[in-house]
Design a protein around this motif. Structure first.
Motif, mmCIF file in Angstrom:
data_model
loop_
_atom_site.group_PDB
_atom_site.id
_atom_site.type_symbol
_atom_site.label_atom_id
_atom_site.label_comp_id
_atom_site.label_asym_id
_atom_site.label_seq_id
_atom_site.Cartn_x
_atom_site.Cartn_y
_atom_site.Cartn_z
ATOM 1 N N MET A 1 1.807 1.671 -7.027
ATOM 2 C CA MET A 1 0.447 2.063 -7.299
ATOM 3 C C MET A 1 0.100 1.725 -8.729
ATOM 4 O O MET A 1 0.795 2.141 -9.660
ATOM 5 N N ILE A 2 -0.959 0.946 -8.921
ATOM 6 C CA ILE A 2 -1.366 0.486 -10.249
ATOM 7 C C ILE A 2 -2.564 1.296 -10.724
ATOM 8 O O ILE A 2 -3.484 1.578 -9.960
ATOM 9 N N GLY A 89 3.962 6.706 1.219
ATOM 10 C CA GLY A 89 3.694 5.592 2.124
ATOM 11 C C GLY A 89 4.276 4.295 1.593
ATOM 12 O O GLY A 89 4.855 3.500 2.352
ATOM 13 N N GLU A 90 4.146 4.079 0.283
ATOM 14 C CA GLU A 90 4.718 2.878 -0.329
ATOM 15 C C GLU A 90 6.246 2.908 -0.248
ATOM 16 O O GLU A 90 6.881 1.868 -0.007
ATOM 17 N N ILE A 92 8.042 4.412 2.028
ATOM 18 C CA ILE A 92 8.413 4.156 3.425
ATOM 19 C C ILE A 92 8.345 2.667 3.726
ATOM 20 O O ILE A 92 9.278 2.084 4.300
ATOM 21 N N MET A 93 7.264 2.032 3.330
ATOM 22 C CA MET A 93 7.100 0.605 3.603
ATOM 23 C C MET A 93 8.132 -0.240 2.867
ATOM 24 O O MET A 93 8.472 -1.336 3.301
ATOM 25 N N ALA A 94 8.641 0.269 1.744
ATOM 26 C CA ALA A 94 9.675 -0.442 0.988
ATOM 27 C C ALA A 94 11.069 -0.212 1.555
ATOM 28 O O ALA A 94 12.054 -0.764 1.044
ATOM 29 N N GLY A 95 11.176 0.610 2.606
ATOM 30 C CA GLY A 95 12.465 0.849 3.243
ATOM 31 C C GLY A 95 13.334 1.855 2.533
ATOM 32 O O GLY A 95 14.557 1.903 2.768
ATOM 33 N N LEU A 96 12.739 2.713 1.694
ATOM 34 C CA LEU A 96 13.520 3.687 0.941
ATOM 35 C C LEU A 96 13.835 4.950 1.731
ATOM 36 O O LEU A 96 14.742 5.709 1.356
ATOM 37 N N ASP A 226 11.227 3.961 -6.417
ATOM 38 C CA ASP A 226 12.286 2.970 -6.611
ATOM 39 C C ASP A 226 13.652 3.358 -6.091
ATOM 40 O O ASP A 226 14.541 2.524 -5.998
ATOM 41 N N ALA A 227 13.877 4.643 -5.747
ATOM 42 C CA ALA A 227 15.235 5.022 -5.338
ATOM 43 C C ALA A 227 15.228 6.297 -4.523
ATOM 44 O O ALA A 227 14.403 7.190 -4.731
#
Length: 239
Positions: A1-2, A89-90, A92-96, A226-227
């Motif tokens: 998110m920017i 949501g981000e 989840i979409m990143a596979g975390l 990120d983690a």
């Protein structure tokens, strides 16, 4: 998110009435800003703290500026509780978060339970539904340890009970603790501040609710999940 437009730096004067704060801008002006956080913000309200604000030209908003980040313990901390759903949501979409990224459909703020809304509803024709509740985490009392909640939350306990109901009904139920600070490497329930929430969490996990803690990297430009962090024991059956 920017963050777009870029955030505005200021210094905190005081937070009050939960949803308001007075700050001093870099040009010396003192203004009142909105605070999108219902919690105590323990450890994040020291006068003189460096803070960062977003600004909106929406005429419907009483206060044009909103508090987004606070500098504490040498790091930036995200306090806006309106952002975690988007950030989860981000993540989840990143596979975390387990295999939740493999669900083809994701919807936000869907009605369920008793007059409640689930933060994220994932659906798959073969696997059915996954109900995902998200909580913002920004408390750190022990170096490297993120904790939730920072105050009593009857509403949070209610959400855990409803997640447990979904799990017992045969759906997948997931609790995501979204940590808006990068200086933590593990997560734990704050049992001393809200033992009732901790008890409901233990019961929910025993009923089949999954729990994950996701850490974010924070800068004045963006927030990036990120983690996945370990959740400290005890979990179910804790005193």
């Amino acid at each position: 998110m920017i963050f777009d437009p870029p955030l505005i730096e200021a210094r905190l004067i005081r937070r009050y009435k939960r949803f308001l704060a007075d700050v001093t801008l870099e040009d010396g002006r003192d203004i009142t800003v909105s605070v999108p956080n219902t919690g105590s913000m323990m450890g994040l309200t020291s006068p003189g703290s460096r803070v960062f604000l977003s600004r909106s030209d929406d005429p419907k908003r009483k206060y044009a500026h909103r508090l987004e980040l606070v500098e504490a313990d040498g790091t930036l901390v995200g306090i806006n509780t309106g952002l975690p759903n988007r950030l989860a949501g981000e993540a989840i979409m990143a596979g975390l978060v387990s295999d939740l990224d493999t669900y083809p459909t994701i919807r936000r703020e869907q009605k369920y339970g008793t007059n409640s809304r689930i933060d994220l509803l994932l659906e798959d024709p073969a696997r059915g539904r996954a109900y995902v509740e998200v909580k913002n985490v920004h408390l750190m009392r022990e170096r490297g340890l993120a904790e939730f909640p920072d105050t009593k939350t009857a509403r949070g306990a209610k959400h855990l009970r409803e997640l447990g109901d979904m799990a017992e009904a045969g759906h997948r139920a997931v609790m995501v603790f979204l940590i808006q600070r990068a200086d933590c490497d593990r997560f734990r329930l704050c049992r001393d501040l809200d033992p009732d929430y901790a008890a409901e969490f233990d019961l929910a996990t025993a009923r089949g609710v999954e729990a994950f803690a996701v850490r974010c990297q924070i800068s004045t430009d963006a927030i990036l999940p990120d983690a996945l962090l370990p959740i400290d024991e005890p979990l179910a059956g804790a005193a």
